[in-house]
Design an enzyme around this catalytic site. Structure first.
Site, short mmCIF file in Angstrom:
data_model
loop_
_atom_site.label_atom_id
_atom_site.label_comp_id
_atom_site.label_asym_id
_atom_site.label_seq_id
_atom_site.Cartn_x
_atom_site.Cartn_y
_atom_site.Cartn_z
N ASP A 244 0.98 -1.10 -0.14
CA ASP A 244 0.05 -0.10 -0.09
C ASP A 244 0.78 1.11 -0.05
OD1 ASP A 244 -2.05 1.70 0.05
OD2 ASP A 244 -3.34 1.01 1.63
C1 BGC Z 1 -4.89 3.33 0.07
C2 BGC Z 1 -5.02 2.39 -1.12
C3 BGC Z 1 -5.06 3.16 -2.38
C4 BGC Z 1 -3.63 3.94 -2.44
C5 BGC Z 1 -3.40 4.68 -3.90
C6 BGC Z 1 -3.70 4.29 0.01
O1 BGC Z 1 -3.59 5.29 0.77
O2 BGC Z 1 -4.90 2.87 1.31
O3 BGC Z 1 -6.44 1.82 -1.01
O4 BGC Z 1 -5.04 2.23 -3.42
O5 BGC Z 1 -3.40 4.77 -1.32
O6 BGC Z 1 -4.15 5.77 -3.76
#
Ligand code: BGC
Length: 717
Positions: A244
């Protein structure tokens, strides 16, 4: 691409080039990084021009593609469809619809030049206050896994990839970057990992995103047990894992654990304690702290997937997905996800009824949550616009009062929408007070109308959890007083009152539901919310959604009472002490009455169940029964199969969902035969360090909800 060519690419790569494949380019367009070729995309990989490896683009998310709708110096727009939130999609219990939504999102992904969609999100509704529950499907892992698998099949049928997230046990936003989730292996295996396992096995997603949190002491992105033993060795996942965004704290450990790619790269740009991941990995290989073989393995895992991406194939995207066709898909999905919670015969209303809409949510209709699960559609049809468009006789004087009020209030400093930490990513929208109408006004509207609709709205999003307080889980005083006053005065005139919940996760209903005649849960239905609402209340659509998550009577009935962890003022650890007893598994086993149970949802019609047959063939239990539509309205029914295991030696829930089926649209008198197969393996319990199936008599409970069981049979193991 033939395998030899692929192997050749990897064999020709320098160490630096390999490292550049496993670390993203940094957040595109921010902190001085070059913008993505698809502005608004969340991440991008490094190209290696010498070897003709292009960059790949990744974008969110669960309710539709999230990219910037406008680009600097460009007249064109780049809107994407806002579909219903995942919780609402799960409320359809309809695999075909999920696949259709997946296909539509997949086409937008491909035609806007994106390679991998960062969805579906599939964490479990452990607690109704998790700020991102709207992005997740259910409290039940089977429903979660089945919905996700269907969605992924749809997305990937378009030649682009889907990424399951957030792996795993990421059920809260509070301190999500470092919270340690402590959970037993049994609860992990049976609840928190199960949905991922189903989706991995059934739909072969291109990627999995490891979660921010620690799992039993180790960051998920650095957790070899999770990413290598469970995901790859046991479930035979063959594609790649990405972190993530900015997750974890040790790139070398991430590489070793089986986390192939670090996203978005350049964590030092947001955290001074972090270093350049590429340098760290490079140095570790040079100094012999990280074997180059591991790096090679990760590079292969990634490239094996990316060579199938549109970018690699040089696909010429149009920037013109079929938004009109997808709007119809969004409507259709939402139409099946609305849940009728209460109805004393008030709904549906005939189109000549005079309708009064109360609540600022009729104008500021919530299409979905904020953060990476947000979308930027061409339009959102508000509830007011929806009923106007469908020609309902609404009280225009009242509508004008609301439009004026909302306009004026949003201009006031204290109610202005503010931007959160990451720009448009997390807007903060202060709730408007609802108590501005006088008794005299309400009297007039009660005199002039047949039905009042009171809209209760909630919005939540990434980065923060909801609160067990008035104005969030509970109605605020002004909302409550609106419900009180409208119900009292409208009923005095013999009129009807309907509450409409435009929310992403449960609220308290028990203390006020007796005041109203009907309650309609329209969730956050995306860009078509208003049209769906109008068509449901007039009976053009017969509600067929069922709850994918329990509505508790009170917040303090929720078994995960220690949410979001300890110490209370700044949680470091959250312990899943309730074990496998999540959602209905808890309420049913411990005799706790919910407000509305898992699987519950009314219809404008009735169904009769009959003719249950159960046969254990050894590996499979074959269950068949018939559903006949008895009432006058055409409608669809969601039949649920719960299994009650024998008492045995290991404690277990009262019953568990093991199968479900949504019928086609049945006409009066029509019967559908339902056949559901349950694999005997899926009855296993995780005991200590292995799966076991207890011997004895298993009860088959076929129901219209988890507590409205219509047929009972059994089989023996
Ligand atoms: C989130 C993810 C997301 C990623 C990219 C993160 O903060 O937890 O779900 O895909 O950002 O935007």
């Amino acid at each position: 691409m033939p395998l030899e060519d692929f192997n050749e690419i990897v064999s020709k790569m320098t160490l630096e080039e390999k490292v550049s494949i496993v670390v993203g380019v940094g957040l595109p367009g921010l902190f001085g990084n070059a913008p993505s070729r698809v502005p608004g995309a969340a991440g991008e990989t490094h190209p290696i021009e010498r070897l003709r490896v292009p960059s790949a683009v990744f974008a969110d998310g669960p309710a539709g593609l999230r990219i910037s709708p406008r680009r600097e110096g460009d007249e064109l727009t780049y809107h994407a469809t806002a579909f219903p939130i995942e919780t609402m999609l799960a409320s359809t219990w309809n695999r075909e619809i999920l696949e259709e939504v997946g296909r539509a999102v997949g086409e937008e992904v491909r035609e806007y030049g994106v390679d991998i969609l960062l969805a579906p999100a599939m964490n479990i509704h452990r607690n109704p206050l998790c700020g991102r529950n709207f992005e997740y499907y259910s409290e039940d892992p089977l429903l979660t896994g089945e919905m996700a698998a269907a969605f992924v099949r749809g997305v990937q049928s378009q030649g682009v990839g889907s990424c399951l997230k957030h792996f795993a046990a990421n059920e809260q936003e509070t301190n999500r970057f470092f919270i340690d989730t402590v959970v037993s292996e049994r609860a992990l295996r049976e609840i928190y990992l199960r949905g991922f396992e189903i989706a991995v096995r059934k739909s072969k997603p291109w990627a999995v995103m490891s979660a921010y949190n620690k799992l039993n002491g180790k960051y998920c992105s650095q957790n070899k047990w999770l990413l290598t033993k469970v995901l790859r060795e046991e479930w035979v996942f063959e594609d790649f894992v990405m972190t993530d965004w900015f997750a974890g704290d040790n790139p070398v450990e991430q590489m070793e654990a089986g986390n192939d790619m670090i996203m978005p790269g350049k964590a030092y740009q947001i955290n001074p304690k972090r270093k350049d991941e590429r340098e760290e990995i490079l140095n570790a290989v040079k100094e012999g702290r990280l074997s180059e073989k591991i790096l090679d393995r990760n590079v292969r895992n990634i490239l094996k997937v990316l060579i199938n991406s549109p970018s690699f194939k040089g696909y010429k995207y149009s920037n013109k997905p079929n938004l009109d066709a997808h709007a119809r898909v969004a409507y259709k999905a939402g139409a099946e996800g609305v849940i009728l919670l209460k109805n004393d015969g008030t709904l549906p209303i005939s189109v000549d009824k005079r309708v009064a809409l109360f609540g600022t949510g009729q104008i500021e209709t919530i299409k979905g949550g904020t953060g990476s699960g947000d979308t930027h559609p061409r339009y959102v049809v508000s509830l007011l616009e929806g009923v106007r468009e469908r020609g309902l006789k609404i009280d225009e004087e009242l509508a004008k009062i609301y439009i004026k009020y909302v306009g004026e209030m949003r201009n006031r400093e204290e109610y202005k929408v503010r931007w959160g930490v990451l720009g448009e990513f997390m807007p903060i929208v202060p709730r408007l007070p609802e108590g501005f109408l006088s008794e005299k006004d309400i009297e007039r509207f009660a005199e002039n109308n047949d039905v009042a609709f009171i809209i209760i709205s909630r919005i939540s999003g990434e980065g923060y959890d909801r609160r067990p307080e008035k104005g969030d889980f509970y109605l605020s005083d002004d909302e409550r007083s609106l419900v009180d006053r409208i119900s009292r005065i409208f009923h005095k005139y013999g009129r009807k009152v309907v509450a409409v919940l435009n929310i992403g996760s449960p609220v308290e209903v028990v203390s006020w539901r007796g005041l109203v005649d009907a309650i309609l849960l329209i969730w956050q239905a995306g860009q078509e919310t208003g049209r769906i609402f109008a068509d449901i209340i007039t009976g053009r659509i017969n509600p067929s959604g069922k709850l994918p998550t329990t509505f508790p009577r009170d917040y303090w009935d929720v078994p995960s009472w220690n949410f979001p962890g300890e110490p209370r003022d700044n949680p470091q650890v959250v312990s899943y002490d309730e074990g496998i007893y999540v959602g209905y598994r808890y309420y049913d086993t411990f005799g706790v009455e919910p407000a509305y149970e898992f699987g519950f949802g009314l219809s404008y019609t009735t169904f009769k169940y009959g003719n249950l047959k159960v046969e254990n063939t050894g590996n499979m239990v074959k269950i068949s029964f018939e559903i006949t539509k008895t009432g006058s309205f055409p409608g669809k029914e969601v039949a649920q199969v719960y299994i009650r295991a024998p008492r045995g030696v290991i404690d277990k829930p009262f019953q568990e969902l093991k199968g479900f089926h949504k019928t086609s649209l049945l006409n009066p008198g029509e019967t559908e035969k339902v056949e559901i197969e349950i694999s005997v393996d899926s009855l296993a319990i995780y005991n200590g360090d292995r799966w076991i199936i207890e011997k004895g008599r298993y009860e088959v409970r076929v129901g219209s909800s988890s507590r409205d069981i219509r047929l009972i049979g059994s089989f023996t193991i």
